[in-house]
Design a protein around this motif. Structure first.
Motif, PDB file in Angstrom:
ATOM      1  N   ALA A 181       0.830  -1.202   0.000  1.00  0.00           N
ATOM      2  CA  ALA A 181       0.000   0.000   0.000  1.00  0.00           C
ATOM      3  C   ALA A 181       0.870   1.260   0.000  1.00  0.00           C
ATOM      4  O   ALA A 181       0.549   2.253  -0.674  1.00  0.00           O
ATOM      5  CB  ALA A 181      -0.931   0.006   1.211  1.00  0.00           C
ATOM      6  N   LEU A 182       1.976   1.217   0.752  1.00  0.00           N
ATOM      7  CA  LEU A 182       2.884   2.362   0.809  1.00  0.00           C
ATOM      8  C   LEU A 182       3.498   2.635  -0.563  1.00  0.00           C
ATOM      9  O   LEU A 182       3.543   3.784  -1.025  1.00  0.00           O
ATOM     10  CB  LEU A 182       3.990   2.092   1.838  1.00  0.00           C
ATOM     11  CG  LEU A 182       5.062   3.184   1.980  1.00  0.00           C
ATOM     12  CD1 LEU A 182       4.434   4.488   2.464  1.00  0.00           C
ATOM     13  CD2 LEU A 182       6.154   2.734   2.951  1.00  0.00           C
ATOM     14  N   LEU A 183       3.967   1.585  -1.229  1.00  0.00           N
ATOM     15  CA  LEU A 183       4.555   1.767  -2.559  1.00  0.00           C
ATOM     16  C   LEU A 183       3.485   2.163  -3.579  1.00  0.00           C
ATOM     17  O   LEU A 183       3.766   2.914  -4.519  1.00  0.00           O
ATOM     18  CB  LEU A 183       5.259   0.491  -3.005  1.00  0.00           C
ATOM     19  CG  LEU A 183       6.527   0.101  -2.232  1.00  0.00           C
ATOM     20  CD1 LEU A 183       7.232  -1.070  -2.917  1.00  0.00           C
ATOM     21  CD2 LEU A 183       7.478   1.274  -2.095  1.00  0.00           C
ATOM     22  N   ALA A 184       2.271   1.682  -3.387  1.00  0.00           N
ATOM     23  CA  ALA A 184       1.172   2.079  -4.278  1.00  0.00           C
ATOM     24  C   ALA A 184       0.850   3.562  -4.110  1.00  0.00           C
ATOM     25  O   ALA A 184       0.610   4.274  -5.091  1.00  0.00           O
ATOM     26  CB  ALA A 184      -0.070   1.231  -3.997  1.00  0.00           C
ATOM     27  N   PHE A 185       0.866   4.033  -2.862  1.00  0.00           N
ATOM     28  CA  PHE A 185       0.629   5.455  -2.603  1.00  0.00           C
ATOM     29  C   PHE A 185       1.715   6.314  -3.253  1.00  0.00           C
ATOM     30  O   PHE A 185       1.436   7.346  -3.874  1.00  0.00           O
ATOM     31  CB  PHE A 185       0.587   5.710  -1.093  1.00  0.00           C
ATOM     32  CG  PHE A 185       0.450   7.165  -0.723  1.00  0.00           C
ATOM     33  CD1 PHE A 185      -0.776   7.804  -0.798  1.00  0.00           C
ATOM     34  CD2 PHE A 185       1.556   7.906  -0.303  1.00  0.00           C
ATOM     35  CE1 PHE A 185      -0.911   9.145  -0.465  1.00  0.00           C
ATOM     36  CE2 PHE A 185       1.440   9.236   0.027  1.00  0.00           C
ATOM     37  CZ  PHE A 185       0.191   9.867  -0.054  1.00  0.00           C
ATOM     38  N   LEU A 186       2.962   5.860  -3.121  1.00  0.00           N
ATOM     39  CA  LEU A 186       4.072   6.566  -3.754  1.00  0.00           C
ATOM     40  C   LEU A 186       3.899   6.585  -5.278  1.00  0.00           C
ATOM     41  O   LEU A 186       4.165   7.603  -5.933  1.00  0.00           O
ATOM     42  CB  LEU A 186       5.393   5.887  -3.382  1.00  0.00           C
ATOM     43  CG  LEU A 186       6.670   6.464  -4.011  1.00  0.00           C
ATOM     44  CD1 LEU A 186       6.858   7.926  -3.608  1.00  0.00           C
ATOM     45  CD2 LEU A 186       7.879   5.644  -3.593  1.00  0.00           C
ATOM     46  N   SER A 187       3.420   5.478  -5.827  1.00  0.00           N
ATOM     47  CA  SER A 187       3.188   5.392  -7.270  1.00  0.00           C
ATOM     48  C   SER A 187       2.110   6.377  -7.706  1.00  0.00           C
ATOM     49  O   SER A 187       2.236   7.035  -8.751  1.00  0.00           O
ATOM     50  CB  SER A 187       2.765   3.969  -7.645  1.00  0.00           C
ATOM     51  OG  SER A 187       3.732   3.031  -7.243  1.00  0.00           O
ATOM     52  N   PHE A 188       1.043   6.498  -6.915  1.00  0.00           N
ATOM     53  CA  PHE A 188      -0.033   7.443  -7.225  1.00  0.00           C
ATOM     54  C   PHE A 188       0.497   8.869  -7.249  1.00  0.00           C
ATOM     55  O   PHE A 188       0.140   9.660  -8.138  1.00  0.00           O
ATOM     56  CB  PHE A 188      -1.151   7.315  -6.190  1.00  0.00           C
ATOM     57  CG  PHE A 188      -2.329   6.526  -6.673  1.00  0.00           C
ATOM     58  CD1 PHE A 188      -3.556   7.134  -6.850  1.00  0.00           C
ATOM     59  CD2 PHE A 188      -2.215   5.169  -6.959  1.00  0.00           C
ATOM     60  CE1 PHE A 188      -4.653   6.415  -7.293  1.00  0.00           C
ATOM     61  CE2 PHE A 188      -3.286   4.440  -7.408  1.00  0.00           C
ATOM     62  CZ  PHE A 188      -4.526   5.063  -7.580  1.00  0.00           C
ATOM     63  N   GLU A 189       1.330   9.197  -6.274  1.00  0.00           N
ATOM     64  CA  GLU A 189       1.844  10.566  -6.197  1.00  0.00           C
ATOM     65  C   GLU A 189       2.803  10.843  -7.366  1.00  0.00           C
ATOM     66  O   GLU A 189       2.750  11.932  -7.966  1.00  0.00           O
ATOM     67  CB  GLU A 189       2.570  10.775  -4.859  1.00  0.00           C
ATOM     68  CG  GLU A 189       1.635  10.729  -3.653  1.00  0.00           C
ATOM     69  CD  GLU A 189       0.509  11.742  -3.751  1.00  0.00           C
ATOM     70  OE1 GLU A 189       0.802  12.932  -3.981  1.00  0.00           O
ATOM     71  OE2 GLU A 189      -0.670  11.337  -3.629  1.00  0.00           O
ATOM     72  N   LEU A 190       3.666   9.895  -7.677  1.00  0.00           N
ATOM     73  CA  LEU A 190       4.591  10.081  -8.789  1.00  0.00           C
ATOM     74  C   LEU A 190       3.844  10.177 -10.119  1.00  0.00           C
ATOM     75  O   LEU A 190       4.256  10.902 -11.026  1.00  0.00           O
ATOM     76  CB  LEU A 190       5.596   8.935  -8.839  1.00  0.00           C
ATOM     77  CG  LEU A 190       6.672   8.923  -7.751  1.00  0.00           C
ATOM     78  CD1 LEU A 190       7.514   7.662  -7.849  1.00  0.00           C
ATOM     79  CD2 LEU A 190       7.560  10.163  -7.863  1.00  0.00           C
ATOM     80  N   ALA A 191       2.725   9.430 -10.229  1.00  0.00           N
ATOM     81  CA  ALA A 191       1.951   9.426 -11.475  1.00  0.00           C
ATOM     82  C   ALA A 191       1.233  10.747 -11.721  1.00  0.00           C
ATOM     83  O   ALA A 191       0.680  10.960 -12.803  1.00  0.00           O
ATOM     84  CB  ALA A 191       0.935   8.279 -11.452  1.00  0.00           C
TER      85      ALA A 191
END
Length: 334
Positions: free
Chosen positions: A21-31
């Protein structure tokens, strides 16, 4: 298993889920960043996970939680994805387009597999990429992977490849649109018939205005609709092969029934028997993408960078060639 071991197991599962979930959140922000936004959080999530594994190694102590995200949450996301499919719209306005959509799927899969055989490319990756090209990109790959019993790293590699190449093609469509001798509705149909994911279709269709985007999404929805019969066909093929070659049985993908149920709910129940607000539906759509990104992170952690160099190069080149021929063919049949 004693209480302490159960506690350790539960903690590992929850920690693993939280990590994805943490890496997914980071992915959302980078996207959200310019340029990266065209790629989307799914591909970003896989790439981040691959980079993490390459430099920091696989977090084996939380393996169970990572596997939960990669498998269980993946099926949940596919079920929720059914809400995006409006069967009523396809029936009312898209039946002629559906015939063209039906042609796209065997064309894409067949061409990809012919090229893979000719150039001796990896079979598993080529098949997944061919299905993603013909249907709906990462979502289709995620849906058929359990049926085909492919390795997790193959699923992750396929999603990463098709997300990146599909984005490049979508940007190319927006550049070509003003130069093409067709109206915006025809352009929208072309984008919906030939581009890989719904996000790619939206990216290419938006510059054509509401009419062009509407036709693009309508054409794309027909291909999403065909994911169910394609999956059932694959189940039948795999069961037939399992009887001929071994005693291993193919498990029916029950999550597809959830996908159909959510499609029926969104198409015929919502707005008639009950009313769900657009804000709630948007929230569910965002949640679906987030859960799917968590699953992609879990899958991405199973991929080593060496796989990209040794196995993914040929399928990626063949995807580009298949996509070019698909674009040309669908343009000619407009």
């Amino acid at each position: 298993m004693d209480v302490s071991l159960k506690s350790f197991h539960s903690k590992a599962v929850l920690t693993g889920i939280g990590f994805t979930a943490l890496l997914a959140f980071l992915s959302f922000e980078l996207a959200k960043l310019p340029g990266i936004s065209n790629v989307g959080p799914l591909a970003v999530g896989i790439l981040i996970a691959m980079v993490y594994r390459h430099f920091l190694g696989y977090p084996s102590t939380i393996h169970e939680g990572i596997q939960f995200s990669a498998k269980k949450l993946l099926r949940l996301a596919i079920i929720l994805f059914g809400l995006k499919l409006d069967i009523h719209v396809i029936y009312q306005e898209g039946l002629p387009l559906l015939l063209k959509d039906i042609m796209v799927i065997p064309f894409s899969i067949g061409l990809m597999m012919l090229l893979a055989r000719a150039f001796k490319a990896d079979y598993s990756l080529s098949l997944l990429i061919g299905i993603g090209t013909g249907v709906c990109g990462a979502s289709a790959i995620a849906a058929v992977s359990p049926i085909l019993k492919v390795k997790e790293k193959d699923t992750a590699l396929s999603v990463a490849i098709i997300s990146v190449i599909g984005t490049i093609f979508a940007i190319g469509y927006t550049i070509l649109r003003p130069l093409l001798p067709i109206n915006i509705e025809a352009y929208g149909i072309w984008a919906g018939l030939s581009l890989h994911e719904i996000g790619h279709v939206a990216l290419a269709g938006t510059p054509a205005g509401e009419a062009g985007l509407g036709m693009a999404l309508l054409a794309k929805l027909g291909r999403v609709f065909l994911l169910v019969p394609l999956s059932l066909l694959l189940v039948w093929i795999m069961k037939k092969r399992s009887k001929e070659s071994s005693t291993q049985q193919v498990v029916f993908p029950w999550f597809l029934l959830g996908f159909v149920a959510m499609s029926l709910f969104g198409s015929f129940v919502n707005g008639r028997l009950i009313q769900i607000s657009a804000n709630v539906l948007d929230g569910i759509s965002t949640l679906t993408t987030f859960i799917l990104t968590m699953a992609m992170v879990g899958l991405g952690l199973s991929v080593s960078v060496s796989d990209l160099r040794t196995r993914a190069f040929k399928p990626m080149v063949l995807l580009i060639l298949t996509s070019l021929l698909l674009s040309l063919t669908t343009y000619l049949i407009l």
